[in-house]
Scaffold this motif. Structure first.
Motif, short mmCIF file in Angstrom:
data_model
loop_
_atom_site.label_atom_id
_atom_site.label_comp_id
_atom_site.label_asym_id
_atom_site.label_seq_id
_atom_site.Cartn_x
_atom_site.Cartn_y
_atom_site.Cartn_z
N THR A 209 0.84 -1.20 0.00
CA THR A 209 0.00 0.00 0.00
C THR A 209 0.87 1.25 0.00
O THR A 209 1.84 1.35 0.76
CB THR A 209 -0.92 0.02 1.24
OG1 THR A 209 -1.71 -1.17 1.27
CG2 THR A 209 -1.83 1.24 1.21
N ALA A 210 0.56 2.19 -0.86
CA ALA A 210 1.32 3.45 -0.91
C ALA A 210 1.19 4.18 0.43
O ALA A 210 0.08 4.36 0.95
CB ALA A 210 0.79 4.33 -2.03
N GLY A 211 2.34 4.57 0.98
CA GLY A 211 2.33 5.25 2.27
C GLY A 211 2.82 4.37 3.40
O GLY A 211 3.08 4.86 4.50
N ILE A 212 2.97 3.05 3.14
CA ILE A 212 3.52 2.11 4.12
C ILE A 212 4.99 1.88 3.77
O ILE A 212 5.31 1.47 2.65
CB ILE A 212 2.76 0.77 4.12
CG1 ILE A 212 1.31 0.97 4.57
CG2 ILE A 212 3.46 -0.24 5.02
CD1 ILE A 212 1.15 1.39 6.00
N VAL A 213 5.89 2.14 4.72
CA VAL A 213 7.32 2.00 4.44
C VAL A 213 7.87 0.66 4.88
O VAL A 213 8.90 0.20 4.36
CB VAL A 213 8.11 3.14 5.13
CG1 VAL A 213 7.73 4.48 4.53
CG2 VAL A 213 7.89 3.15 6.64
N SER A 214 7.22 0.01 5.83
CA SER A 214 7.71 -1.30 6.28
C SER A 214 6.61 -2.03 7.03
O SER A 214 5.69 -1.41 7.58
CB SER A 214 8.94 -1.15 7.18
OG SER A 214 8.61 -0.50 8.39
N VAL A 215 6.70 -3.36 7.03
CA VAL A 215 5.79 -4.19 7.82
C VAL A 215 6.64 -5.21 8.58
O VAL A 215 7.65 -5.70 8.07
CB VAL A 215 4.74 -4.92 6.95
CG1 VAL A 215 3.73 -3.94 6.40
CG2 VAL A 215 5.42 -5.69 5.83
N SER A 216 6.23 -5.50 9.80
CA SER A 216 6.97 -6.45 10.62
C SER A 216 6.53 -7.87 10.29
O SER A 216 5.55 -8.09 9.57
CB SER A 216 6.74 -6.16 12.10
OG SER A 216 5.38 -6.42 12.45
N GLN A 217 7.26 -8.85 10.82
CA GLN A 217 6.85 -10.24 10.65
C GLN A 217 5.57 -10.49 11.44
O GLN A 217 5.35 -9.92 12.52
CB GLN A 217 7.95 -11.18 11.14
CG GLN A 217 9.19 -11.19 10.26
CD GLN A 217 10.21 -12.23 10.72
OE1 GLN A 217 10.10 -12.76 11.82
NE2 GLN A 217 11.18 -12.50 9.86
N ALA A 218 4.72 -11.34 10.92
CA ALA A 218 3.46 -11.65 11.59
C ALA A 218 3.72 -12.57 12.79
O ALA A 218 4.55 -13.48 12.72
CB ALA A 218 2.49 -12.31 10.62
N ARG A 219 3.00 -12.32 13.85
CA ARG A 219 3.10 -13.14 15.06
C ARG A 219 1.76 -13.84 15.28
O ARG A 219 0.73 -13.19 15.39
CB ARG A 219 3.45 -12.26 16.26
CG ARG A 219 3.51 -12.99 17.59
CD ARG A 219 4.12 -12.09 18.66
NE ARG A 219 3.35 -10.88 18.86
CZ ARG A 219 2.38 -10.76 19.78
NH1 ARG A 219 2.06 -11.78 20.56
NH2 ARG A 219 1.73 -9.63 19.91
N PHE A 220 1.79 -15.18 15.34
CA PHE A 220 0.57 -15.96 15.48
C PHE A 220 0.27 -16.25 16.95
O PHE A 220 1.18 -16.30 17.79
CB PHE A 220 0.69 -17.29 14.72
CG PHE A 220 0.53 -17.16 13.24
CD1 PHE A 220 -0.69 -17.38 12.62
CD2 PHE A 220 1.61 -16.78 12.44
CE1 PHE A 220 -0.84 -17.26 11.25
CE2 PHE A 220 1.47 -16.66 11.07
CZ PHE A 220 0.25 -16.90 10.47
#
Length: 748
Positions: free
Chosen positions: A460-471
């Motif tokens: 998505t434009a405007g998102i610079v990074s995402v972390s790893q998902a935690r279950f």
């Protein structure tokens, strides 16, 4: 009501010892309870029914014990210019500090920045997160001292170290400076108004008694009800302001009745029966408006409104009982020196009311002169007043609501410097990441579903990074963070959240799982949107309530409509000035605003509720004297002059006292209290001096006798509310020798 309050005032005067003993006993009981209570809490804002709150609740359900973990502290390390924190001696200094913090009291663990990848790309900045076994309210000074000691050692190695987080906020209630400023200014206004130390001191003393009972009660109930420190400060702010004002009105009317020749006990009864009736009505309007905040649906707002309403209720009860009781001990001390001297030299004289009742050809006091000025130029005064308020209200169209955090604090605080360092090292959006909660229960492949949502959000434009998902343990729910490129209070961040939610249906269809957006930033955006949508309905309800209440009091159709419109003007003008200073930065330095940003979400609703009650205070005290004169046979124009002659000075003093009390809180560090103090001071200034002192008499002058028109059919249905105390004229006429329980004060 006037007769009941008349008897209450006389009874409190006569049985003054018992009255004061009851209040003293109440104060001791609540003070003892408060000493044993846990005190105010740092409750987070919540609002059932919005997406971010729903997502947070889902996290608590699927990740038990982790959605609401204990307190955290964030320690930010910044290397000197041109150096890196992950190299050589600077790295060793960071590692030593992290190791030292791990042994601190109450610490559950410390995330090493070099292991958790909490180092900026250029290596200039790193941060360590300290988690505690307890919530922020329970973090001890020793635990904070351990963090600060480790930070000092890192500073000695050449690093710049700043700290933030919920664990490092020591909290605490009001500091006392604001109250001292407000009380000092109020004392000066009262002394100038009354010309007597006793008369000036009595409202201050009774207000302090009422505030003490209120604050101890709030502290006592803070633990069981989850009341915050801001609730305590709000109760003190309102309790002081209305407590002084309500006592001022009763004492002023007492002095006036004594000047007319009434005995002391009789004057106390009449003062409580007349001014006290207006106090009850004004207090009820404030209480209703504050209690009405519960309809917005924010639990924190409801609690603050109810606590403040309780403080106002206590202020009303103190004005009706403690004030006449103290007058019983010092019946002559509150009178002006010239009046006491006149009584000593000539006891056969019936004195005129304080402020003078001039002859028809006399100049009169300043209130009389101003009223006559408005009567000569009503249209000009009306147009000038309305245009000025409308011009000040224009900035409201650009009102932005939000919940400023550490970025709104002073640069002198380490929390603000830590915020700035993280924004510079990791980007402005780092301080407000979005939390994405993916519910993959029912999905054939939960991990693949979460991966799809993760990748689509990251693109998505405007998102610079995402972390790893935690279950979670069941493997059917996951959480990850998405960091925006813009700061938490930036409008672009709000647009980003709306974009993610708008595109959600397509993402969920592809992933075969649902997701929601939460986190502090999303929660604040949702609260702001909910509050903004409630502004117009709440304003309509409060304005409609004003019309109904004033219709009962003044038995007039046009006077209530005029009062409600004036209230709307003053509130919008105050909000406009708030936007100019706190959002757009005009004259921000003058008021100690170091960082502009959105107006706190709760401010407009709070201002509407509180200012509604305060506006009705001045409307009742000023216009009721006009109606009293009109019903006694004076012409419509002369009734305006009479109302100003008797009430203008007291209303002016009351407004100045409120402005002084509210202005004192502008120096507070809390963002909500700072804005609230400024906004309420501005609202009282506009409402008292522009609306009630200028627009109201101008409108009444233009309407003439029509201002007091009431359809006969409606008049037969409406109950009679005797705020002016007309029933007392028949029950106990003024004059010497009418008080069987007190001495004759004057003879003709």
């Amino acid at each position: 009501m006037a007769n009941f309050l008349y008897r209450l005032g006389r009874g409190a005067f006569r049985r003054r010892g018992r009255v004061l003993l009851v209040w003293l006993g109440m104060l001791v009981v609540v003070a003892a309870g408060a000493a044993l209570a846990s005190g105010p809490s740092d409750e987070e804002f919540s609002m059932p029914g919005i997406e971010s709150q729903k997502a947070f609740d889902l996290m608590e359900e699927r990740f038990p014990g982790t959605a609401a973990d204990g307190a955290t502290a964030r320690v930010v390390f910044v290397a000197p210019n041109g150096q890196q924190v992950n190299v050589g001696d600077l790295r060793k200094a960071v590692e030593d500090a992290v190791g030292s913090m791990g042994f601190g009291p109450q610490v559950a663990g410390v995330a090493d920045p070099f292991e958790s990848q909490a180092v900026s790309r250029d290596g200039s900045t790193a941060y360590a997160t300290v988690t505690y076994k307890v919530e922020s309210d329970d973090v001890t000074d020793a635990s904070r001292a351990a963090v600060n000691k480790a930070a000092e050692r890192a500073r000695a190695a050449g690093l710049t170290v700043e700290t933030g987080g919920s664990a490092m906020d020591s909290g605490g209630g009001p500091g006392g400076t604001a109250e001292l400023i407000g009380l000092s200014a109020a004392a000066v206004v009262l002394l100038f108004t009354f010309g007597s130390l006793a008369a000036a001191g009595l409202p201050l003393l009774t207000a302090i008694v009422g505030v003490a009972v209120s604050l101890f009660s709030i502290v006592l109930l803070a633990g069981p009800l989850g009341l915050s420190a801001d609730t305590l400060t709000l109760g003190m702010m309102l309790g002081l302001a209305v407590g002084i004002d309500y006592a001022l009105f009763v004492v002023s009317r007492y002095r006036e009745e004594r000047g007319r020749g009434r005995a002391a006990q009789e004057a106390a009864g009449v003062a409580v029966g007349t001014a006290g009736s207006a106090v009850v009505f004004a207090g009820v309007t404030v209480v209703i408006a504050l209690a009405g905040l519960s309809v917005v649906g924010i639990p924190t707002l409801t609690k603050m409104g109810m606590a403040a309403a309780g403080a106002v209720t206590i202020a009303v009860l103190v004005a009706l009982t403690v004030v006449p009781a103290l007058l019983g001990y010092w019946p002559d001390a509150v009178l002006a020196r010239k009046v006491r001297k006149a009584r000593t030299l000539d006891r056969d004289r019936v004195l005129l009311p304080i402020g003078g009742a001039p002859s028809a050809g006399g100049r009169g006091n300043l209130g009389t002169l101003w009223a006559r000025f408005v009567l000569r130029r009503p249209m000009a005064v009306l147009i000038l007043g309305v245009v000025a308020l409308v011009a000040l209200a224009v900035p409201v169209v650009s009102l932005q609501l939000g919940m400023p955090g550490d970025e709104a604090k002073s640069t002198a605080t380490t929390e603000r410097r830590a915020y700035d360092a993280l924004a510079e090292g990791f980007g402005p959006g780092f301080n407000g990441p979005l939390t994405i909660v993916v519910d993959a229960r029912g999905s054939a492949d939960p991990k693949a579903a979460v991966r799809t949502v993760h990748d689509r959000i990251g693109d998505t434009a405007g998102i610079v990074s995402v972390s790893q998902a935690r279950f979670n343990q069941a493997g059917d729910t996951a959480v990850f963070r998405a960091t925006p490129s813009t700061s938490p209070t930036d409008e672009k961040t709000k647009d980003l959240v709306e974009t993610i939610r708008r595109d959600r249906s397509a993402v969920e269809k592809q992933a075969s799982a649902t997701f929601e957006v939460t986190g502090t930033t999303a929660l604040n955006i949702d609260i702001a949107a909910k509050v903004q949508s409630a502004l117009v309905p709440y304003l309509a309800v409060v304005g409609g309530l004003a019309v109904v209440l004033l219709l009962l009091v003044f038995r007039s159709v046009l006077v209530p409509v005029k009062a409600a419109l004036g209230f709307v003007l003053s509130v919008l003008a105050a909000l406009g000035v708030l936007v100019l200073v706190f959002q757009e930065g005009h004259a921000a330095d003058l008021f100690g605003v170091e960082q502009t940003g959105p107006i706190m979400s709760l401010m407009p609703i709070f201002m509407m509720g509180i200012v509604f009650g305060l506006a009705m205070d001045y409307e009742v005290f000023l216009v009721s004297r006009m109606r009293e004169a009109y019903t006694h046979g004076e012409s419509a124009d002369q009734a305006i002059v009479s109302g100003f002659r008797h009430s203008a000075r007291v209303v002016t003093a009351a407004a100045l006292i409120m402005i002084a009390v509210f202005s004192g809180f502008i120096g507070e560090q809390g963002g909500l209290i700072k804005m609230l103090g400024f906004g309420l001071a501005a609202a009282v200034l506009f409402d008292a001096f522009v609306v009630r002192m200028a627009i109201v008499p101008a409108v009444l002058a233009l309407l003439g006798d029509r201002a007091w028109w009431l359809p006969s059919r409606l008049g037969r249905v409406l109950p009679r509310v005797d705020v002016e105390g007309q029933a007392l004229d028949h029950a106990r006429p003024a004059g010497p020798g009418r008080d069987p329980d007190g001495p004759v004060e004057a003879r003709v």
